[in-house]
Design an enzyme around this catalytic site. Sequence first.
Site, PDB file in Angstrom:
ATOM      1  N   THR A 255       0.918  -1.051  -0.104  1.00  8.99           N
ATOM      2  CA  THR A 255      -0.009   0.105   0.027  1.00  8.99           C
ATOM      3  C   THR A 255       0.784   1.335  -0.023  1.00  8.99           C
ATOM      4  OG1 THR A 255      -1.785  -0.865   1.046  1.00  8.99           O
ATOM      5  CG2 THR A 255      -1.778   1.256   1.217  1.00  8.99           C
TER       6      THR A 255
ATOM      7  N   THR B  59       1.643  -4.725   4.306  1.00  7.48           N
ATOM      8  CA  THR B  59       1.567  -5.097   5.624  1.00  7.48           C
ATOM      9  C   THR B  59       0.856  -6.789   5.807  1.00  7.48           C
ATOM     10  OG1 THR B  59      -0.663  -4.056   5.829  1.00  7.48           O
ATOM     11  CG2 THR B  59       1.195  -2.898   6.492  1.00  7.48           C
TER      12      THR B  59
HETATM   13  N1  ASP Z   1      -2.536  -5.612   0.432  1.00 11.43           N
HETATM   14  C1  ASP Z   1      -1.643  -4.787   0.862  1.00 11.43           C
HETATM   15  C2  ASP Z   1      -0.322  -5.618   1.165  1.00 11.43           C
HETATM   16  O1  ASP Z   1       0.105  -6.670   1.831  1.00 11.43           O
HETATM   17  C3  ASP Z   1      -1.820  -4.236   2.095  1.00 11.43           C
HETATM   18  C4  ASP Z   1      -0.723  -3.389   2.703  1.00 11.43           C
HETATM   19  O2  ASP Z   1       0.231  -2.950   2.264  1.00 11.43           O
HETATM   20  O3  ASP Z   1      -1.012  -2.808   3.770  1.00 11.43           O
HETATM   21  O4  ASP Z   1       0.654  -5.542   0.024  1.00 11.43           O
END
Ligand code: ASP
Length: 347
Positions: free
Chosen positions: A18, A94
């Site tokens: 993200t 994340t």
């Molecule tokens: N779907 C994203 C990922 O894990 C979520 C994030 O980056 O917070 O790549």
Amino acid sequence: MKEKAKNASVLLIYTGGTIGMIENTQTGTLENFNFEQLQQYIPELRKLNFQIDSYQFDPPMDSSDMEPEIWKKLVTIIREHYDQYDGFVILHGTDTMAYTASALSFMLEGLNKPVILTGSQLPIGVLRTDGKENLMTSIEIAAAQDINGHPMVPEVCIFFENHLMRGNRTTKMNAENFNAFRSFNYPALAVAGIHIRFNPVHIHSYAETREVKAHLLLDTNIAVLKLFPGIQENVIVATLAIEGLKALVLETYGSGNAPRKPWFIRCLKEASERGIVVVNVTQCNAGTVEMERYETGYQLLQVGVVSGRDSTTESAVTKLMFLIGHGYSATEIRERMNQSIAGEISV
Ligand code: ASP
């Protein structure tokens, strides 16, 4: 105690997530954009008195697509650039960040430099983004040295929402708030406020003579099974009958408790006898497995189930991949699951 490193150098490895996404104005979905664009949103990066080089995954990936092959790639990048940089920051989605941090902690034996994973809940282009703060402070931590010029945090960590945590102790526990990660069973390694306050007693100590060794052997023949009241025999039997299965992480109740039904115990006993390593990890966020505490846990111990102690599931899974990948026997793996490799359990 701490002192900002002068002319420190940091390698920023941008995998995706993200933090580096931007909203597609037509569809409203979040899409990746590249590192140069990311830098435009954080002009402050240039103000840091460090040499910051970048390595970009092309294309950047959503961390839900994370694979052990990518962990090997990350470990190889770090190993190849190890002597050139004082620290490493990995920008990562994340969703699976806690798995990557855990895996890297086992794969980078003898690590003597900081490897800080970070990301964000809101894309960097959004006004209220948490990404800017997370990234800037991660870089500062990766470059931080003590008065002797040694790295303050020579281990794999996650920095998120002002907290620096041991990577293999973290879990993503919030899909909404900025404090996405917690280390329930181990204290924060540092807290960032006006100053970055490090907790040296909880941080791996630096050792002049330690040589980093990159391990690239992982075996993914593992399953995770979460118990729930009403779980049926055929579910357990089918899981333990998976072809090639070498280990099972069993998420039990409370301090490591499970049903007392004879078929359940029999299934686990037979699996252990076939050489499948069954590791008992609690479904609770905080606390530890204590199989001697209740009869419901004790009988697991008697049929060869090994305690995961206060391990996270992420850490247990990646540690098993690492140990099985290195060809240890089931008996050796059971022993090593009870020993700390990189501070992942309290012993
Ligand atoms: N779907 C994203 C990922 O894990 C979520 C994030 O980056 O917070 O790549």
